[in-house]
Design a protein around this motif. Sequence first.
Motif, PDB file in Angstrom:
ATOM      1  N   ARG A  66      36.263  43.017  52.422  1.00 36.31           N
ATOM      2  CA  ARG A  66      36.413  43.548  51.058  1.00 36.31           C
ATOM      3  C   ARG A  66      37.718  43.033  50.475  1.00 36.31           C
ATOM      4  O   ARG A  66      38.596  42.574  51.213  1.00 36.31           O
ATOM      5  N   ASP A 103      37.644  38.664  46.248  1.00 42.05           N
ATOM      6  CA  ASP A 103      36.391  39.196  45.726  1.00 42.05           C
ATOM      7  C   ASP A 103      35.329  39.062  46.816  1.00 42.05           C
ATOM      8  O   ASP A 103      35.333  38.090  47.572  1.00 42.05           O
ATOM      9  N   HIS A 104      34.431  40.045  46.879  1.00 40.70           N
ATOM     10  CA  HIS A 104      33.362  39.993  47.878  1.00 40.70           C
ATOM     11  C   HIS A 104      32.184  40.818  47.396  1.00 40.70           C
ATOM     12  O   HIS A 104      32.347  41.920  46.877  1.00 40.70           O
ATOM     13  N   GLY A 105      31.000  40.262  47.560  1.00 44.31           N
ATOM     14  CA  GLY A 105      29.775  40.989  47.242  1.00 44.31           C
ATOM     15  C   GLY A 105      28.621  40.382  48.011  1.00 44.31           C
ATOM     16  O   GLY A 105      28.602  39.180  48.272  1.00 44.31           O
ATOM     17  N   PRO A 106      27.638  41.209  48.380  1.00 46.45           N
ATOM     18  CA  PRO A 106      26.521  40.698  49.167  1.00 46.45           C
ATOM     19  C   PRO A 106      25.705  39.632  48.429  1.00 46.45           C
ATOM     20  O   PRO A 106      25.145  38.738  49.049  1.00 46.45           O
ATOM     21  N   GLU A 107      25.663  39.707  47.125  1.00 48.23           N
ATOM     22  CA  GLU A 107      24.903  38.735  46.331  1.00 48.23           C
ATOM     23  C   GLU A 107      25.759  37.519  45.964  1.00 48.23           C
ATOM     24  O   GLU A 107      25.249  36.405  45.862  1.00 48.23           O
ATOM     25  N   GLU A 108      27.049  37.731  45.741  1.00 49.10           N
ATOM     26  CA  GLU A 108      27.933  36.677  45.242  1.00 49.10           C
ATOM     27  C   GLU A 108      28.621  35.881  46.342  1.00 49.10           C
ATOM     28  O   GLU A 108      29.039  34.752  46.127  1.00 49.10           O
ATOM     29  N   THR A 155      31.903  35.492  49.046  1.00 48.22           N
ATOM     30  CA  THR A 155      33.307  35.888  49.209  1.00 48.22           C
ATOM     31  C   THR A 155      34.226  34.823  48.648  1.00 48.22           C
ATOM     32  O   THR A 155      33.990  33.634  48.815  1.00 48.22           O
ATOM     33  N   ASP A 209      39.677  44.683  42.974  1.00 48.35           N
ATOM     34  CA  ASP A 209      38.734  45.776  43.201  1.00 48.35           C
ATOM     35  C   ASP A 209      38.791  46.225  44.648  1.00 48.35           C
ATOM     36  O   ASP A 209      38.782  45.411  45.568  1.00 48.35           O
TER      37      ASP A 209
END
Length: 197
Positions: free
Chosen positions: A12, A37-42, A44, A104
């Motif tokens: 994260r 930044d990190h997201g399952p769709e985007e 890292t 975030d």
Amino acid sequence: MEAMREQEDDIRPGRLLVATPILADPNFRRSVVLVVDHGPEEGTLGVVLNRPTEVAVGQILPPWAGLASGPDVVFQGGPVGMDSALALARLPGTDEPLGWRALDGVPAVARIGLVDLDGPPSLLADGIDGLRVFAGYAGWGPGQLRSEIAEGSWYVLTAEPGDVFAEAPGELWKAVLRRQGGDLAFVATYPEDPSLN
């Protein structure tokens, strides 16, 4: 194995990715990467904290030169987008000046965020106590970083506010590992070239 699962689930913003000694890719060998930044769709995005260049911030972004923390050089943030720059700044207080956005998910106590380099530096001049500029960034597609962690390429560790602005960035890899204690502190002693032992 359970510790590895906890690491994988803990990617994260504000966490550190610390290269393990087996990671031989020259872009990331002995690197310390701050996840931005990190997201399952985007996927890292992060910046390498311990790769200072010899290029002064004033050569690339003259208006920001006076705000850069020492060493006041541009850092190689990663192998992607080397022709672009991003910056991180630390706030000493609770006010959030224009041109600064908290990462975030990062605890408010850390007060580290991204800087809008297109804005005038005067918006931040009195509101920050540290600024570091990065050319390029490190990026992983969805699932790619989790796969590299599972292969043993990265440790996922807690960042400290001073990591981004380390005065001796070349020593950051060892310093972060040493402060973990136990086996990871021992990893900090791993030789640069084991074949010479």
